[in-house]
Design a protein around this motif. Sequence first.
Motif, short mmCIF file in Angstrom:
data_model
loop_
_atom_site.label_atom_id
_atom_site.label_comp_id
_atom_site.label_asym_id
_atom_site.label_seq_id
_atom_site.Cartn_x
_atom_site.Cartn_y
_atom_site.Cartn_z
N HIS A 107 0.84 -1.19 0.00
CA HIS A 107 0.00 0.00 0.00
C HIS A 107 0.88 1.25 0.00
N ILE A 108 0.27 2.37 -0.36
CA ILE A 108 0.96 3.67 -0.38
C ILE A 108 0.13 4.67 0.42
N GLU A 109 0.80 5.40 1.31
CA GLU A 109 0.13 6.43 2.11
C GLU A 109 0.72 7.80 1.82
N ASN A 110 -0.06 8.84 2.02
CA ASN A 110 0.49 10.20 1.90
C ASN A 110 0.97 10.66 3.28
N SER A 111 1.40 11.92 3.38
CA SER A 111 1.98 12.44 4.62
C SER A 111 0.96 12.50 5.77
N LYS A 112 -0.31 12.44 5.44
CA LYS A 112 -1.36 12.47 6.45
C LYS A 112 -1.78 11.07 6.91
N GLY A 113 -1.12 10.08 6.35
CA GLY A 113 -1.47 8.71 6.71
C GLY A 113 -2.67 8.17 5.97
N GLU A 114 -3.12 8.91 4.95
CA GLU A 114 -4.25 8.45 4.16
C GLU A 114 -3.77 7.46 3.10
N THR A 115 -4.52 6.42 2.91
CA THR A 115 -4.14 5.39 1.94
C THR A 115 -4.49 5.84 0.53
N LEU A 116 -3.46 5.94 -0.32
CA LEU A 116 -3.65 6.32 -1.72
C LEU A 116 -3.79 5.11 -2.62
N TYR A 117 -3.15 4.03 -2.20
CA TYR A 117 -3.20 2.80 -3.01
C TYR A 117 -3.08 1.60 -2.09
N LYS A 118 -3.81 0.57 -2.40
CA LYS A 118 -3.70 -0.68 -1.66
C LYS A 118 -3.80 -1.84 -2.64
N SER A 119 -2.87 -2.78 -2.57
CA SER A 119 -2.87 -3.90 -3.49
C SER A 119 -4.07 -4.80 -3.20
N ASP A 120 -4.47 -5.52 -4.21
CA ASP A 120 -5.62 -6.41 -4.08
C ASP A 120 -5.21 -7.80 -4.57
N PRO A 121 -4.35 -8.48 -3.82
CA PRO A 121 -3.82 -9.77 -4.29
C PRO A 121 -4.83 -10.91 -4.16
N TYR A 122 -4.58 -11.96 -4.93
CA TYR A 122 -5.36 -13.18 -4.76
C TYR A 122 -4.98 -13.83 -3.43
N VAL A 123 -5.95 -14.43 -2.78
CA VAL A 123 -5.73 -15.11 -1.50
C VAL A 123 -6.21 -16.55 -1.63
N LEU A 148 -18.73 1.33 8.73
CA LEU A 148 -17.57 0.45 8.71
C LEU A 148 -17.92 -0.88 8.05
N THR A 149 -16.98 -1.43 7.29
CA THR A 149 -17.18 -2.73 6.66
C THR A 149 -15.94 -3.58 6.84
N LYS A 150 -16.14 -4.90 6.82
CA LYS A 150 -15.00 -5.81 6.88
C LYS A 150 -14.35 -5.92 5.50
N GLU A 151 -13.03 -6.09 5.50
CA GLU A 151 -12.32 -6.21 4.24
C GLU A 151 -12.68 -7.50 3.53
N SER A 152 -12.80 -7.42 2.23
CA SER A 152 -13.02 -8.60 1.41
C SER A 152 -11.72 -8.93 0.68
N PHE A 153 -11.73 -9.95 -0.13
CA PHE A 153 -10.53 -10.31 -0.87
C PHE A 153 -10.91 -11.15 -2.09
N LYS A 154 -9.94 -11.31 -2.99
CA LYS A 154 -10.16 -12.11 -4.19
C LYS A 154 -9.68 -13.54 -3.93
N PRO A 155 -10.57 -14.52 -3.91
CA PRO A 155 -10.12 -15.90 -3.74
C PRO A 155 -9.34 -16.37 -4.97
N ALA A 156 -8.21 -17.00 -4.74
CA ALA A 156 -7.36 -17.46 -5.84
C ALA A 156 -8.02 -18.61 -6.59
N PRO A 157 -8.15 -18.51 -7.91
CA PRO A 157 -8.79 -19.60 -8.67
C PRO A 157 -7.86 -20.82 -8.76
N ARG A 158 -8.46 -21.99 -8.83
CA ARG A 158 -7.66 -23.21 -8.98
C ARG A 158 -7.24 -23.37 -10.45
N ILE A 159 -5.96 -23.70 -10.66
CA ILE A 159 -5.46 -23.85 -12.03
C ILE A 159 -4.95 -25.26 -12.30
#
Length: 322
Positions: A107-123, A148-159
């Motif tokens: 992830h990338i934050e600015n000087s205020k601690g705000e998140t500018l980017y967050k990766s969304d990897p397969y899990v 407020l919401t709980k974080e979701s994620f991308k389930p890794a597909p079976r190959i």
Amino acid sequence: DAPLVFNDKNLETSWRPENSSGKFYGPTRLREAFYRSRNLVSIRLLKSMGIKPTLKHITKFGFNERDLPKDLSLALGSAGITPIDVAAGYAMIANGGHYIEPYLVTHIENSKGETLYKSDPYVVCDKICMVEKNAAEEENDASTEDGLTKESFKPAPRIADARAVFILHSMMKDVIKKGTGRRASALKRSDIGGKTGTTNDQKDAWFSGFNTEVATSVWVGFDNPETLGRREYGSRAALPIWMDFMKDALADTPAAHLAQPEGIISVKINAKTGLRTSYAEQTLFEYFRNENKPEEERATPPSLDQFVTTPSESTARPEDIF
């Protein structure tokens, strides 16, 4: 594991692949050929599978087909692949056959601690994990008063088939237990597997290995390819580096084995013929998918001559190779 010669009238010379030892060992089970790095067995395996179907399957592991040779040298690792791509490919074996993508920035934050980017990897997510994920998404859909919401994620597909990956996992553990990577047994872990790799004239040395939590690939070579020196194989040049890293990476962590999937059976076989047996002098247990259980050995063991490739069978037409 017998000599192979490929003749092509369009080439000035014949291709005569060899094992690193320069020796040939005759009929060899695939598991043993794998942990001993027997090149001739690998080439025969690829030839029987076919180049195109193999390339189609390999690309599922994140490799670009343009980077892969379209001939039998593919079995010997002749492709030029970056270490991060190799590590990603091994990670998919380590996790049981689920697709993942390597990423460098979480992830990338600015000087205020705000998140500018967050990766969304397969899990990689098992059945229990998916139940929890679906429950969390339903809770999010209901939305709470505070937003407020709980974080979701991308389930890794079976190959890949979970059973095939489990058997490969087991074979790669044998590389360390009794094969070219046995030096790594000094780590005293039962959950690690891997594979050595060495190119012609020892210009590149590799060792890639894992447990189910960590996959690591080590490459040793020069920017401008030249020999590393006599006998500087993957087991000698790259494996010690891998061991130094994994000793720290896995320190104080419990053994992480791949769970045996349904549809796998363990069968007692004749160590020489690979057939099911109850009387052979040399026996061992081997994993098989249910539908691939070997035939019962006859009362009179078959001659090993039937397993040896004749000269006519070892000669391939140019269109079969290139």
